[in-house]
Enzyme design. Structure first.
Site, PDB file in Angstrom:
ATOM      1  N   ASP A  95       0.830  -1.201   0.000  1.00 36.04           N
ATOM      2  CA  ASP A  95       0.000   0.000   0.000  1.00 36.04           C
ATOM      3  C   ASP A  95       0.873   1.262   0.000  1.00 36.04           C
ATOM      4  OD1 ASP A  95      -2.742   1.098   0.371  1.00 36.04           O
ATOM      5  OD2 ASP A  95      -1.891   1.897   2.221  1.00 36.04           O
ATOM      6  N   GLU A 142      13.908 -15.013  -0.220  1.00 37.47           N
ATOM      7  CA  GLU A 142      14.287 -16.174   0.598  1.00 37.47           C
ATOM      8  C   GLU A 142      13.260 -17.301   0.480  1.00 37.47           C
ATOM      9  OE1 GLU A 142      14.554 -14.934   4.680  1.00 37.47           O
ATOM     10  OE2 GLU A 142      15.962 -13.320   4.173  1.00 37.47           O
TER      11      GLU A 142
HETATM   12  C1  GLC Z   1      -4.232   3.118  -0.709  1.00 39.30           C
HETATM   13  C2  GLC Z   1      -5.467   2.257  -0.602  1.00 39.30           C
HETATM   14  C3  GLC Z   1      -6.599   3.127  -0.153  1.00 39.30           C
HETATM   15  C4  GLC Z   1      -6.265   3.704   1.195  1.00 39.30           C
HETATM   16  C5  GLC Z   1      -4.919   4.436   1.163  1.00 39.30           C
HETATM   17  C6  GLC Z   1      -4.414   4.711   2.534  1.00 39.30           C
HETATM   18  O1  GLC Z   1      -4.335   4.073  -1.693  1.00 39.30           O
HETATM   19  O2  GLC Z   1      -5.708   1.605  -1.812  1.00 39.30           O
HETATM   20  O3  GLC Z   1      -7.816   2.433  -0.113  1.00 39.30           O
HETATM   21  O4  GLC Z   1      -7.262   4.596   1.594  1.00 39.30           O
HETATM   22  O5  GLC Z   1      -3.939   3.677   0.524  1.00 39.30           O
HETATM   23  O6  GLC Z   1      -3.948   3.530   3.128  1.00 39.30           O
END
Ligand code: GLC
Length: 536
Positions: free
Chosen positions: A205, A254
């Site tokens: 993310d 790994e």
């Molecule tokens: C990313 C995710 C989104 C979230 C953001 C903060 O963009 O896809 O849904 O709100 O990160 O974590």
């Protein structure tokens, strides 16, 4: 001809994204869960996907749908237990499906143990060093700089003793300090935790976040000013990110055939940096999410993505929809000069041509499935689900709605529970109403309604994914054909041709046996908004 690329499963994988909260509710509490997801594995196997990416399922206040993680090693009790997750990963594997776990390293939840400790500790203490705590400007009453949250408003929130902490998203999502050795070590350990439990890899993310410019200089602009990431800001897409990625890559390597996919909202020219051989295996190609229905625009993106990925030995990773954008069946039904996410609130809603959006969504699916590389589909794409754009504002849960001061409706409309059956309190999602209401048109789009209808989107996806597996996996050829200004056409190797008519008039198909079309075809004439696959 298959090449050794087939051994690297992610290179050609069809990955199905599960927003677990909205997929299937196994225990009848209105929220999707692992039990529900597990019960649908036969459906996903029949659909023909290679892997599932599960949106965050960790313990969380769900202030941002789980992207606010309170404990990276525990499953939220609304979704199940950690043992359920482990059993699910194993069961998926028995169905021939790998499971990618979503990892959120840019920020934690404000309920995370580390942040609680930081708040309880005094300014300047060790516990605060894991985040970005600063004194304010002026007499301390102004935020440390002008950085704006991606969700709207300042990226800084003041705590009781007067210091400010940084959050690029909601105030419940404090940003971690990636220069702190404990932060770095913790994520190595969390990765190992899930790899040891069978995860096939991670979707990372906000992969373009993590590093912040030393000294926290002013950005001089609002990150939401529409220029996206093309103009650098001091807290996104920084070069200091890459040593962190190389470290993760060593951990993942790994374990053999595991992989990393980056959610990096960066300029296409910067994407290859994330795809260098010792960094991510994949980075989502988000350009199609903001592209109009235009052959010229699609062609330019396709050519550039294939070229730039190949330059670093990688492949493109196609995406038409995800949990953060207006579903493409709705986007493609709107005029080109409309911004879909603003349209949700501002309208005018009568501009939407639903039938056209549906036709184009089917055509776009066959296009992306025929391209080289991997493709991610978002739950409900295979049912042709539109955005639930009529959601009343009282039910909205996306923090964007509040953080933007009620100027942006947010992402709930693509997160509405999946319709599995034509009846029941939540159309087969679970035994009770779901956490968001489903729009009336979901009834006719339910999976059970489509399952045996040869003209349904679900059957189209199944057929397409079967053909893709039989004919295209391992095929590296890609040769563009010139069939006119409004047409995208290409050959994959000797025996397969894809033709997409994005213009207003029917076009004549090239020679070959039509093996699949996204809509009705009249002899050799391919109607507008339609894709055909041909064998020759
Ligand atoms: C990313 C995710 C989104 C979230 C953001 C903060 O963009 O896809 O849904 O709100 O990160 O974590």
């Amino acid at each position: 001809m298959p090449t050794d690329r087939t051994a690297q499963w992610w290179r050609h994988a069809v990955v199905y994204q599960v927003y677990v909260r909205s997929f299937a509710d196994g225990n009848g509490d209105g929220t999707g869960d692992i039990a529900g997801l597990r019960s649908r594995l036969p459906y996903l196997q029949r659909l023909g996907v290679d892997a599932i990416w599960v949106n965050p399922w960790y313990r969380s206040p769900l202030a941002d749908g789980g992207y606010d993680v309170a404990d990276y090693r525990e499953i939220d009790e609304r979704f199940g237990t950690t043992a359920d997750a482990v059993d699910f990963i194993a069961d998926a594997r028995d169905h021939g499906i790998r499971v990618l776990v979503d990892l959120v390293p840019n920020h934690t939840s404000s309920e995370h143990r580390w942040f609680r400790e930081a708040i309880a500790a005094p300014a300047g203490s060790a516990a605060r060093q894991r985040y970005h705590f600063l004194d304010g400007r002026g007499d301390g009453g102004l935020p440390p700089n002008d950085w704006k949250s991606v969700f709207g408003g300042s990226a800084w929130t003041r705590v009781e003793d007067g210091q400010w902490y940084l959050h690029l998203f909601d105030e419940s999502q404090p940003d971690l300090n990636w220069e702190h050795p404990q932060v770095v070590q913790e994520f190595d350990d969390v990765m190992r935790f899930w790899l040891d439990r069978g995860a096939a890899g991670f979707r990372i993310d906000v992969a373009h976040g993590l590093a912040k410019a030393p000294g926290y200089p002013d950005a001089g602009r609002d990150v939401n000013d529409g220029k996206a990431t093309l103009d650098p800001v001091p807290y996104l897409d920084r070069d200091e990110i890459h040593p962190i990625v190389r470290r993760w890559r060593r951990v993942v390597d790994e374990y053999g055939d595991r992989m990393l996919v980056a959610e990096a909202w960066v300029d296409a020219a910067r994407r290859p940096l994330y795809l260098r051989p010792d960094e991510y295996h994949q980075a989502f190609d988000f350009d199609l999410l903001s592209t109009h229905w235009s052959a010229a625009e699609f062609e330019a993106i396709i050519a550039e993505s294939i070229r730039s990925a190949a330059a670093v030995g990688s492949d493109p990773t196609w995406v038409l929809s995800n949990h953060d954008v207006v579903r493409h069946a709705t986007r493609y039904g709107l005029p080109a000069d409309i911004d879909p996410s603003r349209w949700l609130l501002d309208g005018p809603h009568e501009l939407l041509d639903e039938a056209r959006g549906r036709r184009r969504a089917r055509a776009a699916a066959l296009l992306t499935f025929a391209l080289p590389g991997s493709t991610y589909l978002y739950q409900g794409d295979e049912l042709g689900l539109p955005e639930a754009w009529r959601l009343p504002t009282e039910v909205l849960q996306d923090p964007i709605w509040e953080d933007s001061g009620h100027t942006v409706k947010g992402r709930d409309g693509c997160r509405v529970p999946i319709p599995w059956e034509a009846d029941g309190p939540s159309l087969g999602f679970g035994a009770v109403e779901g956490w968001l209401p489903q729009p009336p048109e979901f009834r006719t789009l339910a999976a059970a309604v489509q399952a045996d209808d040869p003209d349904s989107t679900l059957v189209l996806y199944r057929r397409a994914l079967r053909l893709r597996r039989d004919r295209l996996v391992g095929e590296t050829g890609f040769d563009v054909l010139d069939l006119g200004r409004d047409v995208i056409a290409f050959r994959r190797g000797a025996g397969f041709t894809c033709v997409v008519n994005m213009g207003d008039d029917a076009i004549e198909l090239p020679a070959g046996e039509v093996v699949l079309t996204s809509g009705p075809v009249d002899g050799v004439l391919l109607p507008p908004d339609t894709t055909a696959w041909l064998a020759s």
